[in-house]
Design a protein around this motif. Sequence first.
Motif, PDB file in Angstrom:
ATOM      1  N   THR A 149       0.829  -1.215   0.000  1.00 39.45           N
ATOM      2  CA  THR A 149       0.000   0.000   0.000  1.00 39.45           C
ATOM      3  C   THR A 149       0.855   1.252   0.000  1.00 39.45           C
ATOM      4  O   THR A 149       0.686   2.150  -0.848  1.00 39.45           O
ATOM      5  CB  THR A 149      -0.929   0.009   1.219  1.00 39.45           C
ATOM      6  OG1 THR A 149      -1.785  -1.134   1.175  1.00 39.45           O
ATOM      7  CG2 THR A 149      -1.795   1.277   1.216  1.00 39.45           C
ATOM      8  N   SER A 150       1.794   1.353   0.936  1.00 39.66           N
ATOM      9  CA  SER A 150       2.625   2.553   1.004  1.00 39.66           C
ATOM     10  C   SER A 150       3.536   2.669  -0.210  1.00 39.66           C
ATOM     11  O   SER A 150       3.800   3.779  -0.693  1.00 39.66           O
ATOM     12  CB  SER A 150       3.453   2.558   2.294  1.00 39.66           C
ATOM     13  OG  SER A 150       4.321   1.445   2.350  1.00 39.66           O
ATOM     14  N   CYS A 151       4.025   1.546  -0.724  1.00 41.70           N
ATOM     15  CA  CYS A 151       4.884   1.594  -1.913  1.00 41.70           C
ATOM     16  C   CYS A 151       4.125   2.136  -3.117  1.00 41.70           C
ATOM     17  O   CYS A 151       4.652   2.936  -3.901  1.00 41.70           O
ATOM     18  CB  CYS A 151       5.447   0.201  -2.211  1.00 41.70           C
ATOM     19  SG  CYS A 151       6.786  -0.311  -1.104  1.00 41.70           S
ATOM     20  N   ARG A 152       2.871   1.730  -3.269  1.00 45.16           N
ATOM     21  CA  ARG A 152       2.084   2.220  -4.399  1.00 45.16           C
ATOM     22  C   ARG A 152       1.764   3.699  -4.257  1.00 45.16           C
ATOM     23  O   ARG A 152       1.823   4.463  -5.228  1.00 45.16           O
ATOM     24  CB  ARG A 152       0.792   1.400  -4.515  1.00 45.16           C
ATOM     25  CG  ARG A 152       1.021  -0.011  -5.040  1.00 45.16           C
ATOM     26  CD  ARG A 152      -0.264  -0.805  -5.077  1.00 45.16           C
ATOM     27  NE  ARG A 152      -0.067  -2.115  -5.699  1.00 45.16           N
ATOM     28  CZ  ARG A 152      -1.016  -3.042  -5.807  1.00 45.16           C
ATOM     29  NH1 ARG A 152      -2.223  -2.800  -5.306  1.00 45.16           N
ATOM     30  NH2 ARG A 152      -0.751  -4.191  -6.375  1.00 45.16           N
ATOM     31  N   LEU A 153       1.413   4.115  -3.038  1.00 46.36           N
ATOM     32  CA  LEU A 153       1.114   5.534  -2.827  1.00 46.36           C
ATOM     33  C   LEU A 153       2.352   6.389  -3.058  1.00 46.36           C
ATOM     34  O   LEU A 153       2.277   7.458  -3.686  1.00 46.36           O
ATOM     35  CB  LEU A 153       0.580   5.745  -1.408  1.00 46.36           C
ATOM     36  CG  LEU A 153      -0.818   5.174  -1.130  1.00 46.36           C
ATOM     37  CD1 LEU A 153      -1.153   5.296   0.351  1.00 46.36           C
ATOM     38  CD2 LEU A 153      -1.871   5.890  -1.978  1.00 46.36           C
ATOM     39  N   LEU A 208       4.935   7.810   4.689  1.00 48.45           N
ATOM     40  CA  LEU A 208       4.039   6.670   4.473  1.00 48.45           C
ATOM     41  C   LEU A 208       4.824   5.357   4.471  1.00 48.45           C
ATOM     42  O   LEU A 208       4.404   4.361   5.069  1.00 48.45           O
ATOM     43  CB  LEU A 208       3.286   6.830   3.151  1.00 48.45           C
ATOM     44  CG  LEU A 208       2.190   7.895   3.099  1.00 48.45           C
ATOM     45  CD1 LEU A 208       1.676   8.052   1.669  1.00 48.45           C
ATOM     46  CD2 LEU A 208       1.039   7.529   4.026  1.00 48.45           C
ATOM     47  N   LEU A 209       5.969   5.366   3.785  1.00 48.26           N
ATOM     48  CA  LEU A 209       6.793   4.158   3.725  1.00 48.26           C
ATOM     49  C   LEU A 209       7.272   3.755   5.119  1.00 48.26           C
ATOM     50  O   LEU A 209       7.201   2.575   5.501  1.00 48.26           O
ATOM     51  CB  LEU A 209       8.000   4.393   2.814  1.00 48.26           C
ATOM     52  CG  LEU A 209       7.704   4.584   1.321  1.00 48.26           C
ATOM     53  CD1 LEU A 209       8.972   4.966   0.574  1.00 48.26           C
ATOM     54  CD2 LEU A 209       7.095   3.323   0.718  1.00 48.26           C
ATOM     55  N   LEU A 214       6.983   0.378  10.046  1.00 48.26           N
ATOM     56  CA  LEU A 214       6.906   0.248  11.503  1.00 48.26           C
ATOM     57  C   LEU A 214       5.728  -0.624  11.908  1.00 48.26           C
ATOM     58  O   LEU A 214       5.847  -1.461  12.811  1.00 48.26           O
ATOM     59  CB  LEU A 214       6.780   1.630  12.145  1.00 48.26           C
ATOM     60  CG  LEU A 214       8.036   2.504  12.139  1.00 48.26           C
ATOM     61  CD1 LEU A 214       7.709   3.894  12.654  1.00 48.26           C
ATOM     62  CD2 LEU A 214       9.138   1.874  12.982  1.00 48.26           C
ATOM     63  N   ALA A 215       4.580  -0.441  11.236  1.00 46.16           N
ATOM     64  CA  ALA A 215       3.402  -1.252  11.561  1.00 46.16           C
ATOM     65  C   ALA A 215       3.663  -2.729  11.287  1.00 46.16           C
ATOM     66  O   ALA A 215       3.301  -3.604  12.076  1.00 46.16           O
ATOM     67  CB  ALA A 215       2.192  -0.764  10.762  1.00 46.16           C
ATOM     68  N   LEU A 218       6.178  -4.110  13.892  1.00 47.53           N
ATOM     69  CA  LEU A 218       5.516  -4.333  15.186  1.00 47.53           C
ATOM     70  C   LEU A 218       4.651  -5.591  15.138  1.00 47.53           C
ATOM     71  O   LEU A 218       4.590  -6.354  16.105  1.00 47.53           O
ATOM     72  CB  LEU A 218       4.668  -3.113  15.562  1.00 47.53           C
ATOM     73  CG  LEU A 218       5.447  -1.870  16.013  1.00 47.53           C
ATOM     74  CD1 LEU A 218       4.505  -0.692  16.194  1.00 47.53           C
ATOM     75  CD2 LEU A 218       6.191  -2.154  17.315  1.00 47.53           C
ATOM     76  N   GLY A 219       3.972  -5.795  13.998  1.00 43.68           N
ATOM     77  CA  GLY A 219       3.168  -7.005  13.854  1.00 43.68           C
ATOM     78  C   GLY A 219       4.018  -8.264  13.906  1.00 43.68           C
ATOM     79  O   GLY A 219       3.623  -9.263  14.505  1.00 43.68           O
ATOM     80  N   ARG A 220       5.205  -8.195  13.295  1.00 39.39           N
ATOM     81  CA  ARG A 220       6.114  -9.351  13.327  1.00 39.39           C
ATOM     82  C   ARG A 220       6.621  -9.604  14.739  1.00 39.39           C
ATOM     83  O   ARG A 220       6.688 -10.753  15.195  1.00 39.39           O
ATOM     84  CB  ARG A 220       7.287  -9.115  12.389  1.00 39.39           C
ATOM     85  CG  ARG A 220       6.940  -9.247  10.915  1.00 39.39           C
ATOM     86  CD  ARG A 220       8.128  -8.876  10.056  1.00 39.39           C
ATOM     87  NE  ARG A 220       7.856  -9.073   8.638  1.00 39.39           N
ATOM     88  CZ  ARG A 220       8.618  -8.619   7.668  1.00 39.39           C
ATOM     89  NH1 ARG A 220       9.723  -7.936   7.973  1.00 39.39           N
ATOM     90  NH2 ARG A 220       8.301  -8.826   6.392  1.00 39.39           N
ATOM     91  N   LEU A 221       6.987  -8.530  15.435  1.00 46.49           N
ATOM     92  CA  LEU A 221       7.499  -8.686  16.794  1.00 46.49           C
ATOM     93  C   LEU A 221       6.460  -9.310  17.711  1.00 46.49           C
ATOM     94  O   LEU A 221       6.797 -10.048  18.636  1.00 46.49           O
ATOM     95  CB  LEU A 221       7.943  -7.326  17.344  1.00 46.49           C
ATOM     96  CG  LEU A 221       9.224  -6.746  16.759  1.00 46.49           C
ATOM     97  CD1 LEU A 221       9.465  -5.348  17.287  1.00 46.49           C
ATOM     98  CD2 LEU A 221      10.420  -7.650  17.078  1.00 46.49           C
TER      99      LEU A 221
END
Length: 382
Positions: A149-153, A208-209, A214-215, A218-221
């Motif tokens: 998402t952030s890469c496309r934006l 955005l990237l 970071l999100a 954090l999800g992986r952690l």
Amino acid sequence: MRLDIPTLGVIGFLIGIALSIGFTLLGVVLPRQRVLRLWAAGFWMATLGALFAGLRNQIDEGMSVVLGNLFIAISGALMLAGVSRHVDRPLRWGPPVVFIGVFVAAQAFFEYVVPSLRVRLHLFSAQMVVWDACTVWMLLRHGPRELRTSCRLAAVVFAFDLLFYAARPFMSLATGTGEDAMRGGTPIVATFVIGIVLALGWFIAFMLLVTERLAVDLGRLARIDGLTGLLNRGALIEDGRRMLAHCRARGRPFALLIFDLDYFKKVNDTYGHDGGDALLRQFSALIGAVRDPGTLLSRYGGEEFVLALPGLTLGEAAVLAEDMRQAVAATEVPFGKARLSMTTSIGVAVADATQSFEALIARADEALYKAKAAGRNQVSAV
């Protein structure tokens, strides 16, 4: 305030200072996000480029042109390097360095040898198109799925930048401009204004990237055991349920091993928790190295580990468990001057037609209890 080029240069310089300081401070707060250092350096270089544009009436024009373009080109390379690192595709510096050298040499040639403001403007636009095109390609071609998402934006922002600089050579200069960019009139002023707006767009794109990265991190952690780097208990159950359902829908068997390190408490009592942690890390590395791709390996709790094996029957899983047991028993773990030995007891179970993933773990745990009751360092299958 009159919007002439020196004034816009000063405005661009002040905005660049703010953006550069912002990214520099973010890099201090988020030291693991190394791309922030590259982007901060890129903004600092762009800021110096804007400064030389603002000083064009105060210093030698040739110096202003050459150094300003040099800093802008370096900025483009640093921004691209940051994007490359962000998508885990480290940039090879050779081609960008050569490109910058050729670009700056061309700017100097058309400033000192064959003066041509129009050619210099075209060259500047061309180098911006190159940086933007490479950045868009990097984001869309190599952007990880979880950062899509952030890469496309961000790619959209850089695509607008690319389109602007691709169209810029077709803008007519004011009559009487000659070789003095200060007299370029509205087209040159518009270029500076749009450039400042696009720089703010870059800032938003990079934010955005970083935010999505970071999100994701954090999800992986939240799914990883901090000591061993394996899946934690919650992640194992979540992924295991899905994997079991997938195998069941396709009529494939699904086996599960549960390991317990024998006499682990004695290791902690003798060598302390550092010794126990060394044993846990070595064990997880050993099992992780020999397991097949597509399996799930988790630290289930304390000294217990679970390995989910989609596609394996009970007999096949038991053979694999015995091989792993022997490999563990043959391993010594260096700890200070000592070498710690370890063995493991293993319970093996296979899912039936209706059993839940949690129930399968419970069955494997029953088998593990039998292996421990029989003297440990054994495999038991149910």
